[in-house]
Design a protein around this motif. Structure first.
Motif, PDB file in Angstrom:
ATOM      1  N   GLY A  13      16.895  40.288  37.203  1.00 46.99           N
ATOM      2  CA  GLY A  13      17.357  41.189  36.989  1.00 46.99           C
ATOM      3  C   GLY A  13      18.717  41.839  37.348  1.00 46.99           C
ATOM      4  N   GLY A  14      18.934  41.754  38.303  1.00 47.51           N
ATOM      5  CA  GLY A  14      19.809  41.584  39.301  1.00 47.51           C
ATOM      6  C   GLY A  14      21.280  40.784  38.862  1.00 47.51           C
ATOM      7  N   ILE A  15      20.988  38.902  38.032  1.00 53.25           N
ATOM      8  CA  ILE A  15      22.021  38.891  37.503  1.00 53.25           C
ATOM      9  C   ILE A  15      22.829  39.541  36.002  1.00 53.25           C
ATOM     10  N   PHE A  16      21.713  40.407  35.717  1.00 59.07           N
ATOM     11  CA  PHE A  16      22.444  40.708  34.613  1.00 59.07           C
ATOM     12  C   PHE A  16      23.105  42.176  34.578  1.00 59.07           C
ATOM     13  N   ILE A  17      22.908  42.867  35.842  1.00 60.33           N
ATOM     14  CA  ILE A  17      23.776  44.100  36.425  1.00 60.33           C
ATOM     15  C   ILE A  17      24.877  43.575  36.775  1.00 60.33           C
ATOM     16  N   PHE A  18      24.782  42.208  37.435  1.00 59.25           N
ATOM     17  CA  PHE A  18      26.276  41.406  37.905  1.00 59.25           C
ATOM     18  C   PHE A  18      27.066  41.101  36.342  1.00 59.25           C
ATOM     19  N   PHE A  19      26.481  40.930  35.501  1.00 58.86           N
ATOM     20  CA  PHE A  19      27.691  40.823  34.491  1.00 58.86           C
ATOM     21  C   PHE A  19      27.783  41.557  33.576  1.00 58.86           C
ATOM     22  N   GLY A  20      27.232  42.324  33.581  1.00 58.70           N
ATOM     23  CA  GLY A  20      27.033  44.126  33.255  1.00 58.70           C
ATOM     24  C   GLY A  20      28.665  44.412  33.436  1.00 58.70           C
ATOM     25  N   TYR A  21      28.949  44.574  34.969  1.00 62.66           N
ATOM     26  CA  TYR A  21      29.611  44.794  35.831  1.00 62.66           C
ATOM     27  C   TYR A  21      31.315  44.618  35.298  1.00 62.66           C
ATOM     28  N   ILE A  22      30.534  42.683  35.253  1.00 62.13           N
ATOM     29  CA  ILE A  22      32.067  42.038  35.260  1.00 62.13           C
ATOM     30  C   ILE A  22      32.344  42.232  33.575  1.00 62.13           C
ATOM     31  N   ALA A  23      31.784  42.511  32.927  1.00 57.18           N
ATOM     32  CA  ALA A  23      32.408  42.463  30.824  1.00 57.18           C
ATOM     33  C   ALA A  23      32.709  44.187  31.581  1.00 57.18           C
ATOM     34  N   GLY A  24      32.520  45.345  31.937  1.00 59.09           N
ATOM     35  CA  GLY A  24      32.645  46.042  32.137  1.00 59.09           C
ATOM     36  C   GLY A  24      34.615  46.369  32.797  1.00 59.09           C
ATOM     37  N   GLY A  25      34.473  45.554  34.363  1.00 57.73           N
ATOM     38  CA  GLY A  25      35.474  45.590  34.766  1.00 57.73           C
ATOM     39  C   GLY A  25      36.605  44.014  34.186  1.00 57.73           C
ATOM     40  N   ILE A  26      36.454  43.020  33.313  1.00 57.55           N
ATOM     41  CA  ILE A  26      37.547  42.858  32.666  1.00 57.55           C
ATOM     42  C   ILE A  26      37.434  43.611  31.673  1.00 57.55           C
ATOM     43  N   ALA A  27      37.166  44.400  30.937  1.00 54.10           N
ATOM     44  CA  ALA A  27      37.114  45.087  30.283  1.00 54.10           C
ATOM     45  C   ALA A  27      38.692  46.344  30.241  1.00 54.10           C
ATOM     46  N   LEU A  28      38.143  47.089  31.208  1.00 56.84           N
ATOM     47  CA  LEU A  28      39.350  48.310  31.420  1.00 56.84           C
ATOM     48  C   LEU A  28      40.387  47.200  32.209  1.00 56.84           C
ATOM     49  N   CYS A  29      40.313  45.797  32.525  1.00 56.86           N
ATOM     50  CA  CYS A  29      41.765  45.605  33.022  1.00 56.86           C
ATOM     51  C   CYS A  29      42.770  44.635  32.089  1.00 56.86           C
ATOM     52  N   PHE A  30      41.934  45.082  30.891  1.00 59.72           N
ATOM     53  CA  PHE A  30      42.674  44.556  29.485  1.00 59.72           C
ATOM     54  C   PHE A  30      43.865  45.296  28.876  1.00 59.72           C
ATOM     55  N   THR A  31      43.624  46.556  29.971  1.00 57.57           N
ATOM     56  CA  THR A  31      44.369  47.903  29.563  1.00 57.57           C
ATOM     57  C   THR A  31      45.163  47.669  30.968  1.00 57.57           C
ATOM     58  N   ILE A  32      46.337  48.299  30.963  1.00 61.86           N
ATOM     59  CA  ILE A  32      47.036  48.384  31.871  1.00 61.86           C
ATOM     60  C   ILE A  32      46.805  49.771  33.080  1.00 61.86           C
ATOM     61  N   GLY A  38      38.531  48.981  36.514  1.00 58.63           N
ATOM     62  CA  GLY A  38      37.831  47.595  36.801  1.00 58.63           C
ATOM     63  C   GLY A  38      37.934  46.666  37.935  1.00 58.63           C
ATOM     64  N   VAL A  39      38.907  47.287  38.890  1.00 61.29           N
ATOM     65  CA  VAL A  39      38.658  46.298  39.936  1.00 61.29           C
ATOM     66  C   VAL A  39      37.560  47.166  40.709  1.00 61.29           C
ATOM     67  N   GLN A  40      37.108  48.428  40.611  1.00 61.41           N
ATOM     68  CA  GLN A  40      35.810  48.634  41.270  1.00 61.41           C
ATOM     69  C   GLN A  40      34.815  47.994  40.339  1.00 61.41           C
ATOM     70  N   CYS A  41      34.581  47.873  39.242  1.00 60.46           N
ATOM     71  CA  CYS A  41      33.626  47.639  38.432  1.00 60.46           C
ATOM     72  C   CYS A  41      33.705  46.277  38.870  1.00 60.46           C
ATOM     73  N   PHE A  42      34.631  45.495  39.518  1.00 52.86           N
ATOM     74  CA  PHE A  42      34.278  44.170  40.456  1.00 52.86           C
ATOM     75  C   PHE A  42      33.712  44.478  41.804  1.00 52.86           C
ATOM     76  N   LYS A  43      34.250  45.162  42.463  1.00 53.65           N
ATOM     77  CA  LYS A  43      33.700  45.310  43.925  1.00 53.65           C
ATOM     78  C   LYS A  43      31.660  45.861  43.011  1.00 53.65           C
TER      79      LYS A  43
END
Length: 135
Positions: A13-32, A38-43
């Motif tokens: 399950g850790g890989i799903f948590i990782f991809f969830g945070y990556i997807a959230g970070g990318i979505a947040l970074c699409f907005t200025i 988004g950077v905190q999601c990557f952290k």
């Protein structure tokens, strides 16, 4: 030992948590406006990929950046951090119901700490934290 636990974490399950945070970070970074969050999601994603052998510490920063971090953390909590915390609390409690799941539940509890207050926190390996404690 932490390498083996990290591999088991990823497989169950850790890989799903990782991809969830990556997807959230990318979505947040699409907005200025959402880039800091988004950077905190990557952290959180980095911390969730290999949580065994890592800890979070508050960084010693300038007083003004501390005020900014508090404001950003409050916005984080209001608009999504609460859901991150509830999610990790649920999985931490669920995994701690079994003896085998206790180490993995404890990793979720470590992520709760970072999920509540990500701005101003840094991820360090346990070896580095021992060095910081002795210095």
């Amino acid at each position: 030992m932490s390498l083996l636990l990290n591999i088991i974490w990823l497989l169950f399950g850790g890989i799903f948590i990782f991809f969830g945070y990556i997807a959230g970070g990318i979505a947040l970074c699409f907005t200025i406006v959402g880039i800091p969050w988004g950077v905190q999601c990557f952290k959180l994603a980095i911390f969730s990929i290999f949580p065994f052998g890592q800890e979070t510490r508050m960084s010693g920063q300038q007083p003004m950046s501390g005020v900014i971090n508090v404001l950003l953390n409050i916005v984080w909590l209001i608009f999504g951090g609460v859901f991150v915390v509830i999610n990790h609390l649920f999985w931490g409690l669920f995994l701690c119901l079994t003896i085998i799941g206790i180490p993995f539940g404890l990793q979720h509890f470590k992520m709760v700490k970072l999920g509540i207050w990500p701005f101003g926190a840094v991820i360090v390996s346990k070896d580095d934290s021992r060095q910081l404690a002795t210095a």
